[in-house]
Design a protein around this motif. Sequence first.
Motif, PDB file in Angstrom:
ATOM      1  N   LEU A 177       0.855  -1.185   0.000  1.00  0.00           N
ATOM      2  CA  LEU A 177       0.000   0.000   0.000  1.00  0.00           C
ATOM      3  C   LEU A 177       0.894   1.239   0.000  1.00  0.00           C
ATOM      4  O   LEU A 177       1.775   1.380   0.853  1.00  0.00           O
ATOM      5  CB  LEU A 177      -0.912  -0.012   1.228  1.00  0.00           C
ATOM      6  CG  LEU A 177      -1.898  -1.188   1.267  1.00  0.00           C
ATOM      7  CD1 LEU A 177      -2.581  -1.274   2.626  1.00  0.00           C
ATOM      8  CD2 LEU A 177      -2.950  -1.043   0.162  1.00  0.00           C
ATOM      9  N   ALA A 178       0.676   2.115  -0.957  1.00  0.00           N
ATOM     10  CA  ALA A 178       1.497   3.317  -1.081  1.00  0.00           C
ATOM     11  C   ALA A 178       1.366   4.168   0.176  1.00  0.00           C
ATOM     12  O   ALA A 178       0.315   4.184   0.832  1.00  0.00           O
ATOM     13  CB  ALA A 178       1.073   4.116  -2.311  1.00  0.00           C
ATOM     14  N   PHE A 179       2.425   4.906   0.509  1.00  0.00           N
ATOM     15  CA  PHE A 179       2.413   5.709   1.731  1.00  0.00           C
ATOM     16  C   PHE A 179       1.352   6.801   1.684  1.00  0.00           C
ATOM     17  O   PHE A 179       0.859   7.236   2.723  1.00  0.00           O
ATOM     18  CB  PHE A 179       3.791   6.321   1.975  1.00  0.00           C
ATOM     19  CG  PHE A 179       4.841   5.310   2.345  1.00  0.00           C
ATOM     20  CD1 PHE A 179       4.595   4.345   3.316  1.00  0.00           C
ATOM     21  CD2 PHE A 179       6.076   5.310   1.715  1.00  0.00           C
ATOM     22  CE1 PHE A 179       5.555   3.403   3.652  1.00  0.00           C
ATOM     23  CE2 PHE A 179       7.049   4.381   2.050  1.00  0.00           C
ATOM     24  CZ  PHE A 179       6.789   3.424   3.019  1.00  0.00           C
ATOM     25  N   ASP A 180       0.965   7.259   0.488  1.00  0.00           N
ATOM     26  CA  ASP A 180      -0.090   8.277   0.428  1.00  0.00           C
ATOM     27  C   ASP A 180      -1.476   7.660   0.607  1.00  0.00           C
ATOM     28  O   ASP A 180      -2.465   8.372   0.795  1.00  0.00           O
ATOM     29  CB  ASP A 180      -0.014   9.087  -0.863  1.00  0.00           C
ATOM     30  CG  ASP A 180      -0.160   8.232  -2.124  1.00  0.00           C
ATOM     31  OD1 ASP A 180      -0.265   6.993  -2.010  1.00  0.00           O
ATOM     32  OD2 ASP A 180      -0.187   8.810  -3.224  1.00  0.00           O
ATOM     33  N   GLU A 181      -1.549   6.321   0.582  1.00  0.00           N
ATOM     34  CA  GLU A 181      -2.800   5.616   0.882  1.00  0.00           C
ATOM     35  C   GLU A 181      -2.828   5.129   2.333  1.00  0.00           C
ATOM     36  O   GLU A 181      -3.863   5.179   2.996  1.00  0.00           O
ATOM     37  CB  GLU A 181      -2.960   4.394  -0.024  1.00  0.00           C
ATOM     38  CG  GLU A 181      -3.105   4.687  -1.483  1.00  0.00           C
ATOM     39  CD  GLU A 181      -3.215   3.414  -2.299  1.00  0.00           C
ATOM     40  OE1 GLU A 181      -4.053   3.376  -3.208  1.00  0.00           O
ATOM     41  OE2 GLU A 181      -2.472   2.444  -2.017  1.00  0.00           O
ATOM     42  N   MET A 182      -1.688   4.626   2.800  1.00  0.00           N
ATOM     43  CA  MET A 182      -1.618   4.008   4.126  1.00  0.00           C
ATOM     44  C   MET A 182      -0.292   4.402   4.767  1.00  0.00           C
ATOM     45  O   MET A 182       0.732   3.769   4.535  1.00  0.00           O
ATOM     46  CB  MET A 182      -1.731   2.483   3.992  1.00  0.00           C
ATOM     47  CG  MET A 182      -1.736   1.733   5.306  1.00  0.00           C
ATOM     48  SD  MET A 182      -3.275   1.909   6.253  1.00  0.00           S
ATOM     49  CE  MET A 182      -4.474   1.141   5.158  1.00  0.00           C
ATOM     50  N   LEU A 183      -0.335   5.477   5.561  1.00  0.00           N
ATOM     51  CA  LEU A 183       0.876   5.914   6.253  1.00  0.00           C
ATOM     52  C   LEU A 183       1.141   4.956   7.408  1.00  0.00           C
ATOM     53  O   LEU A 183       0.223   4.577   8.138  1.00  0.00           O
ATOM     54  CB  LEU A 183       0.681   7.341   6.759  1.00  0.00           C
ATOM     55  CG  LEU A 183       1.939   8.162   7.041  1.00  0.00           C
ATOM     56  CD1 LEU A 183       2.749   8.376   5.773  1.00  0.00           C
ATOM     57  CD2 LEU A 183       1.565   9.502   7.664  1.00  0.00           C
ATOM     58  N   PRO A 184       2.386   4.542   7.614  1.00  0.00           N
ATOM     59  CA  PRO A 184       2.672   3.526   8.642  1.00  0.00           C
ATOM     60  C   PRO A 184       2.607   4.059  10.059  1.00  0.00           C
ATOM     61  O   PRO A 184       2.538   5.272  10.292  1.00  0.00           O
ATOM     62  CB  PRO A 184       4.088   3.073   8.292  1.00  0.00           C
ATOM     63  CG  PRO A 184       4.692   4.238   7.594  1.00  0.00           C
ATOM     64  CD  PRO A 184       3.579   4.891   6.834  1.00  0.00           C
ATOM     65  N   ALA A 185       2.670   3.141  11.004  1.00  0.00           N
ATOM     66  CA  ALA A 185       2.759   3.503  12.417  1.00  0.00           C
ATOM     67  C   ALA A 185       4.104   4.153  12.692  1.00  0.00           C
ATOM     68  O   ALA A 185       5.085   3.930  11.976  1.00  0.00           O
ATOM     69  CB  ALA A 185       2.598   2.259  13.292  1.00  0.00           C
ATOM     70  N   VAL A 186       4.155   4.944  13.737  1.00  0.00           N
ATOM     71  CA  VAL A 186       5.419   5.554  14.151  1.00  0.00           C
ATOM     72  C   VAL A 186       6.453   4.460  14.401  1.00  0.00           C
ATOM     73  O   VAL A 186       6.224   3.533  15.174  1.00  0.00           O
ATOM     74  CB  VAL A 186       5.203   6.393  15.423  1.00  0.00           C
ATOM     75  CG1 VAL A 186       6.535   6.780  16.063  1.00  0.00           C
ATOM     76  CG2 VAL A 186       4.380   7.632  15.116  1.00  0.00           C
ATOM     77  N   GLY A 187       7.576   4.551  13.719  1.00  0.00           N
ATOM     78  CA  GLY A 187       8.652   3.578  13.907  1.00  0.00           C
ATOM     79  C   GLY A 187       8.448   2.248  13.216  1.00  0.00           C
ATOM     80  O   GLY A 187       9.258   1.325  13.413  1.00  0.00           O
ATOM     81  N   GLN A 188       7.413   2.107  12.403  1.00  0.00           N
ATOM     82  CA  GLN A 188       7.153   0.810  11.777  1.00  0.00           C
ATOM     83  C   GLN A 188       8.347   0.366  10.933  1.00  0.00           C
ATOM     84  O   GLN A 188       8.918   1.138  10.176  1.00  0.00           O
ATOM     85  CB  GLN A 188       5.895   0.886  10.910  1.00  0.00           C
ATOM     86  CG  GLN A 188       5.492  -0.451  10.292  1.00  0.00           C
ATOM     87  CD  GLN A 188       4.050  -0.452   9.826  1.00  0.00           C
ATOM     88  OE1 GLN A 188       3.153  -0.029  10.559  1.00  0.00           O
ATOM     89  NE2 GLN A 188       3.801  -0.926   8.626  1.00  0.00           N
ATOM     90  N   GLY A 189       8.712  -0.901  11.075  1.00  0.00           N
ATOM     91  CA  GLY A 189       9.844  -1.462  10.349  1.00  0.00           C
ATOM     92  C   GLY A 189      11.169  -1.338  11.081  1.00  0.00           C
ATOM     93  O   GLY A 189      12.149  -1.964  10.697  1.00  0.00           O
ATOM     94  N   ALA A 190      11.188  -0.512  12.146  1.00  0.00           N
ATOM     95  CA  ALA A 190      12.422  -0.325  12.914  1.00  0.00           C
ATOM     96  C   ALA A 190      12.366  -1.132  14.206  1.00  0.00           C
ATOM     97  O   ALA A 190      11.280  -1.446  14.713  1.00  0.00           O
ATOM     98  CB  ALA A 190      12.639   1.154  13.229  1.00  0.00           C
ATOM     99  N   LEU A 191      13.529  -1.446  14.737  1.00  0.00           N
ATOM    100  CA  LEU A 191      13.645  -2.128  16.023  1.00  0.00           C
ATOM    101  C   LEU A 191      14.155  -1.149  17.074  1.00  0.00           C
ATOM    102  O   LEU A 191      14.938  -0.253  16.767  1.00  0.00           O
ATOM    103  CB  LEU A 191      14.603  -3.314  15.931  1.00  0.00           C
ATOM    104  CG  LEU A 191      14.235  -4.420  14.942  1.00  0.00           C
ATOM    105  CD1 LEU A 191      15.316  -5.496  14.949  1.00  0.00           C
ATOM    106  CD2 LEU A 191      12.870  -5.015  15.255  1.00  0.00           C
ATOM    107  N   ALA A 192      13.725  -1.344  18.302  1.00  0.00           N
ATOM    108  CA  ALA A 192      14.201  -0.553  19.436  1.00  0.00           C
ATOM    109  C   ALA A 192      14.902  -1.490  20.406  1.00  0.00           C
ATOM    110  O   ALA A 192      14.289  -2.424  20.918  1.00  0.00           O
ATOM    111  CB  ALA A 192      13.032   0.141  20.138  1.00  0.00           C
ATOM    112  N   ILE A 193      16.185  -1.251  20.643  1.00  0.00           N
ATOM    113  CA  ILE A 193      16.921  -2.064  21.605  1.00  0.00           C
ATOM    114  C   ILE A 193      17.027  -1.256  22.892  1.00  0.00           C
ATOM    115  O   ILE A 193      17.698  -0.225  22.934  1.00  0.00           O
ATOM    116  CB  ILE A 193      18.308  -2.455  21.080  1.00  0.00           C
ATOM    117  CG1 ILE A 193      18.180  -3.092  19.682  1.00  0.00           C
ATOM    118  CG2 ILE A 193      18.972  -3.428  22.047  1.00  0.00           C
ATOM    119  CD1 ILE A 193      19.491  -3.521  19.075  1.00  0.00           C
TER     120      ILE A 193
END
Length: 309
Positions: free
Chosen positions: A184-200
């Motif tokens: 889904l294109a970002f202009d259709e479905m903007l992701p959650a904050v930090g989506q795809g990233a890891l927090a250690i």
Amino acid sequence: MRTIQVGSRKSKLALVQSEQVIHDLSDKSDRFAFAIRHIVTKGDRILNVTLSKVGGKGLFVKEIERALLDGAIDFAVHSMKDMPAELPGGLEIASIPMREDACDVLLTRSGDGLDSLEPGAIVGTSSLRRGAQLLSLRPDLNVQPLRGNVDTRIGRLKSGDFDAIILAAAGMKRLGVHEKNHPLAFDEMLPAVGQGALAIECRSSDAELKALLQTINDPDTEITVRAERALLKRLNGSCQVPIAALCKRRADTKLELTGLVASVDGKEVFKTRRIGENPEELGVEAAEELLHQGAGTVLKRLGSDPNAR
């Protein structure tokens, strides 16, 4: 040799993420050994209720953070999108490795895309953010709650419980799931904050461990996620309200942050795009613009008052 205790949820994805971090750290130093300790969180225990109704922030991290503060574990690998904007005193995000694909993907029983879904088609998602943006695009669809791990959700799609489901591309890629999907294109479905990233996350006082974790920190991912989380913090939001954000570094090295707040039914959508250099200032500016547009009213209805301190 120091043995570092790593706290992880028991889900397949959480374990894959933890094991990848351990692998990467092992390549950086041979002075440490690692052991994984399984921890069950509130979000894992309550599976028959949508996340937005469970209440509170940090549904997938609180018990892990308690184990960190108690010294039972030394660090934990979280999905960044599960992390509340505020961390407990004594803990910090010591490292953010390179981000995986941040987009959401649509899986349908037919294998076709969003336009193929008939009016009234049932789409499964546990995310208010995804549901709100989907209904903004297609108010004729029937969005229904769907929880469980990736395999469970795909299984329910194939069994006919849903006509389509929405998943994070990052989770599918990390798990090696190759089901046909439609990004889904970002202009259709903007992701959650930090989506795809890891927090250690680790204790702020553990200087030796923080130095090790910094060896796998990705500066570009860190600075863009900081901007997204600054927006989340100013809005006093959590992963359980329809807030979305994505920050990218432009060719001119400046940061471009897109932020969104939507009503659950998708009828009200507030969106902004801001450009700047300081990630925290940029996040706050974008949040203030959303509030100026009227997003605060939506957030208050969901019990997330942006003016609460």
